[in-house]
Scaffold this motif. Structure first.
Motif, PDB file in Angstrom:
ATOM      1  N   GLU A  12       0.948  -1.102   0.152  1.00 54.01           N
ATOM      2  CA  GLU A  12       0.168  -0.059  -0.045  1.00 54.01           C
ATOM      3  C   GLU A  12       0.845   1.319   0.061  1.00 54.01           C
ATOM      4  O   GLU A  12       0.435   2.407  -0.089  1.00 54.01           O
ATOM      5  CB  GLU A  12      -0.744   0.081   1.175  1.00 54.01           C
ATOM      6  N   LYS A  64       1.603   6.584   1.183  1.00 53.54           N
ATOM      7  CA  LYS A  64       1.285   6.874   2.377  1.00 53.54           C
ATOM      8  C   LYS A  64       2.336   6.315   3.364  1.00 53.54           C
ATOM      9  O   LYS A  64       3.509   5.881   3.014  1.00 53.54           O
ATOM     10  CB  LYS A  64       0.036   5.811   2.947  1.00 53.54           C
ATOM     11  N   ARG A 116      -6.179   7.166   8.859  1.00 55.59           N
ATOM     12  CA  ARG A 116      -6.896   5.614   8.801  1.00 55.59           C
ATOM     13  C   ARG A 116      -6.030   4.666   9.149  1.00 55.59           C
ATOM     14  O   ARG A 116      -4.997   4.692   9.444  1.00 55.59           O
ATOM     15  CB  ARG A 116      -7.171   5.589   7.161  1.00 55.59           C
ATOM     16  N   LEU A 117      -6.722   3.740   9.380  1.00 52.80           N
ATOM     17  CA  LEU A 117      -6.144   2.152   9.866  1.00 52.80           C
ATOM     18  C   LEU A 117      -5.688   1.563   8.660  1.00 52.80           C
ATOM     19  O   LEU A 117      -6.154   1.445   7.531  1.00 52.80           O
ATOM     20  CB  LEU A 117      -6.943   1.356  10.556  1.00 52.80           C
ATOM     21  N   ALA A 118      -4.400   1.096   8.755  1.00 55.77           N
ATOM     22  CA  ALA A 118      -3.884   0.220   7.722  1.00 55.77           C
ATOM     23  C   ALA A 118      -3.976  -1.412   7.952  1.00 55.77           C
ATOM     24  O   ALA A 118      -3.858  -2.115   7.128  1.00 55.77           O
ATOM     25  CB  ALA A 118      -2.327   0.501   7.498  1.00 55.77           C
ATOM     26  N   ASN A 119      -3.846  -1.758   9.387  1.00 54.68           N
ATOM     27  CA  ASN A 119      -3.790  -3.096   9.708  1.00 54.68           C
ATOM     28  C   ASN A 119      -4.151  -3.268  11.258  1.00 54.68           C
ATOM     29  O   ASN A 119      -4.031  -2.300  12.024  1.00 54.68           O
ATOM     30  CB  ASN A 119      -2.418  -3.500   9.555  1.00 54.68           C
ATOM     31  N   SER A 170      -7.207  -7.450   9.988  1.00 53.32           N
ATOM     32  CA  SER A 170      -7.801  -6.559   8.965  1.00 53.32           C
ATOM     33  C   SER A 170      -6.708  -5.857   7.998  1.00 53.32           C
ATOM     34  O   SER A 170      -5.928  -5.211   8.714  1.00 53.32           O
ATOM     35  CB  SER A 170      -8.837  -5.317   9.846  1.00 53.32           C
ATOM     36  N   ARG A 171      -6.716  -5.608   6.900  1.00 54.74           N
ATOM     37  CA  ARG A 171      -5.943  -4.946   6.002  1.00 54.74           C
ATOM     38  C   ARG A 171      -6.222  -4.170   5.076  1.00 54.74           C
ATOM     39  O   ARG A 171      -7.315  -4.578   4.639  1.00 54.74           O
ATOM     40  CB  ARG A 171      -4.935  -6.189   5.385  1.00 54.74           C
ATOM     41  N   GLY A 172      -5.926  -3.062   4.630  1.00 53.88           N
ATOM     42  CA  GLY A 172      -6.034  -2.322   3.567  1.00 53.88           C
ATOM     43  C   GLY A 172      -6.223  -0.821   3.999  1.00 53.88           C
ATOM     44  O   GLY A 172      -5.174  -0.329   4.816  1.00 53.88           O
ATOM     45  N   GLU A 173      -7.154  -0.189   3.948  1.00 63.02           N
ATOM     46  CA  GLU A 173      -7.316   1.367   4.151  1.00 63.02           C
ATOM     47  C   GLU A 173      -8.654   1.618   4.635  1.00 63.02           C
ATOM     48  O   GLU A 173      -9.602   1.428   3.611  1.00 63.02           O
ATOM     49  CB  GLU A 173      -7.140   2.260   2.624  1.00 63.02           C
ATOM     50  N   PHE A 174      -8.930   1.598   5.960  1.00 71.05           N
ATOM     51  CA  PHE A 174     -10.235   1.624   6.562  1.00 71.05           C
ATOM     52  C   PHE A 174     -10.123   2.451   7.525  1.00 71.05           C
ATOM     53  O   PHE A 174      -9.422   2.788   8.313  1.00 71.05           O
ATOM     54  CB  PHE A 174     -10.634   0.225   6.920  1.00 71.05           C
ATOM     55  N   SER A 175     -11.482   2.815   8.065  1.00 71.63           N
ATOM     56  CA  SER A 175     -11.687   3.790   9.317  1.00 71.63           C
ATOM     57  C   SER A 175     -12.133   2.814  10.458  1.00 71.63           C
ATOM     58  O   SER A 175     -12.572   1.710  10.279  1.00 71.63           O
ATOM     59  CB  SER A 175     -12.770   4.858   8.974  1.00 71.63           C
ATOM     60  N   ILE A 176     -12.070   3.325  11.650  1.00 71.75           N
ATOM     61  CA  ILE A 176     -12.718   2.641  12.814  1.00 71.75           C
ATOM     62  C   ILE A 176     -13.878   2.176  12.723  1.00 71.75           C
ATOM     63  O   ILE A 176     -14.404   1.139  13.102  1.00 71.75           O
ATOM     64  CB  ILE A 176     -12.304   3.229  14.184  1.00 71.75           C
TER      65      ILE A 176
END
Lengths: 274, 225
Positions: free
Chosen positions: A124, A198, A238-241, B182-188
């Motif tokens: 990513e 990022k 944002r969260l990546a993992n 959980s992998r990728g680009e995500f919000s809580i």
């Protein structure tokens, strides 16, 4: 005098022969054996460009854990299916030099899993299209070797930060393909750096003795961990993992709390990466 | 955005399982969700190598083989996922100094393979009669490019997703997931929504597993009579 010496000796012996009890003595009193608070991370230092012969490099220290990352760039042919993309291969090396836990020889399970996990995370980060020299003919192939020199717990965080720093440090010479000869020549005088999609900031939490959630566990605490939670944030909020392994109980509110703590950690890592 | 197979966002694929079809292992199960099919064979408790021997519990070993090609670090990663999930669910303390070997073979991969591997392992362990603390089932959710969330994605749906979330829950503790990836680009918020969706899917999968095991035991007791 004699009684103080005896006390010191007894503590070291106690730590060796009853590691669980030793840790419990501290954890049950709301502290850790090195004096840190439960959710306190160790001091983190990052130095970029530590390997002169590599195109990108960095050394990261989290407490006593020391990890070096070196990125070498080579020219190769692209994959037929992705003619405009280069390669980024990540390899985590956990050898006996860093800890007595590891045996010499082929990469063990932990090293392979860490390598794979970091590879997926950095898919990513780096835009492989930036590694293209000449479509369908020549691309940059980056080999990132992440070597652990000293392991005192939380090698994965250090490895992620080291690769992050090394990729930021990476300088690729301007390369061009001579269509007549098919030879790629690189001009070292002109160097380009990659524009990253990022930046990633990791934070690892461990559930020690199935009851105490601590951040950035060191080796003694890691051995007693029944569950580990890795939270990786990016620089865009944002969260990546979110990666929870081990069947110890880390419930939903705790995971949310860890994600919040990871945001605090992000500031510390961000300033270390500067 | 409609799904290629016209499923609802919260609808999992048709589940199917066969227990005990392999006769050399101690227990086996083939778990299928739509076109994804995973076969798991379990040996245990059996002899353990001296190096791996643990004095107070059984040693758990997982081998994962993909449907195509030789095992790579990708498959090592799935082995770790399965092993860390079951390390505590298997009551290893009842069989110290032994080995429980879990062999997972992907027969057909069409998305949500990690979750299917965990599901197949639970069923195979039950088929082998290995004591378990609880049954564990897993489900995968993805967040698509339009930020809608779907459960049990096919490979095609997973490839184009913004983030992928695999959760495993045991039937005893639903406030704490047994495994999270959980992998990728995500919000809580997306993470929480996927958590809920996977938990609902896991409930249905656990109910299916229970029916399958009950059916097998019923058949065994009936033939014994």
């Amino acid at each position: 005098m004699a009684s103080t010496e005896q006390l010191t000796f007894a503590i070291e012996t106690f730590k060796r022969i009853h590691p669980v009890e030793f840790q419990r003595r501290f954890l049950s009193q709301d502290t850790r054996h090195d004096g840190r608070a439960f959710l306190q991370f160790r001091a983190t230092h990052v130095v970029k460009g530590t390997i002169g012969t590599a195109q990108g490099s960095a050394t990261v220290r989290i407490g006593n854990t020391t990890v070096v990352c070196g990125i070498k760039a080579e020219v190769s042919e692209p994959d037929v299916n992705t003619p405009d993309q280069g390669y980024l291969a990540t390899n985590v090396d956990l050898s006996p030099i860093c800890s007595a836990n590891y045996r010499p020889g082929a990469p063990g399970d932990e090293a392979q899993i860490d390598s794979e996990h970091i590879f997926r995370l950095f898919g990513e980060v780096v835009d492989l299209k930036q590694l293209c020299i000449e479509n369908d003919q020549a691309v940059w192939s980056l080999s990132a070797d992440i070597v652990c020199l000293k392991s005192d717990g939380n090698v994965l965080d250090a490895a992620i930060i080291a690769l992050m720093a090394a990729v930021e440090d990476l300088k690729l010479p301007q390369a061009s393909l001579d269509p007549a000869t098919g030879v790629v020549s690189a001009d070292k005088a002109i160097e380009t750096q990659l524009t990253l999609r990022k930046r990633l900031f990791p934070a690892t939490f461990s559930l020690v003795d199935d009851a105490y959630l601590v951040a950035d566990a060191d080796d003694a605490e890691e051995r007693l961990a029944t569950a580990t939670l890795l939270v990786v944030l990016d620089d865009q909020g944002r969260l990546a993992n979110v990666w929870k392994r081990g069947a110890g109980t880390i419930d939903r509110p705790t995971i949310a709390h860890c994600i919040a703590e990871a945001k605090n950690r992000q500031n510390a890592v961000s300033s270390a990466l500067e | 955005m409609a799904r290629p197979d016209r499923r609802d966002p919260t609808q999992i694929r048709a589940l199917h399982c066969v227990l005990g079809q392999l006769n050399r292992v101690d227990g086996s199960a083939q778990f299928s969700a739509g076109d994804t099919s995973v076969l798991c064979g379990v040996y245990g408790p059996v002899d353990v190598k001296l190096y791996d021997e643990k004095l107070d519990r059984a040693h758990i070993e997982v081998k994962f083989r993909p449907d195509i090609g030789v095992p790579t670090t990708k498959d090592k990663w799935v082995e770790d996922a399965v092993r860390s999930t079951f390390e505590r669910e298997i009551l290893g303390q009842l069989h110290p100094r032994t080995l429980v070997q879990i062999n997972v073979q992907v027969c057909q991969g069409d998305g949500s393979v990690d979750a299917a591997a965990i599901n197949a392992t639970t069923l195979a362990l039950i088929d082998a009669g290995i004591p378990l603390r609880a049954m564990v089932a897993a489900a995968t959710c993805v967040v698509r490019s339009d930020h809608s969330i779907i459960v049990d994605p096919t490979q095609e749906e997973a490839d184009s997703a913004l983030s992928t979330h695999t959760f495993a829950f045991s039937n005893l503790q639903t406030n704490s997931p047994a495994y999270v990836d959980s992998r990728g680009e995500f919000s809580i918020d997306e993470y929480n929504a996927c958590y809920d969706m996977c938990m609902a899917a896991v409930d249905r999968t656990l109910a299916f597993m229970r029916t399958a095991v009950e059916g097998k035991i019923l058949k065994e007791t009936q033939t014994a009579l």
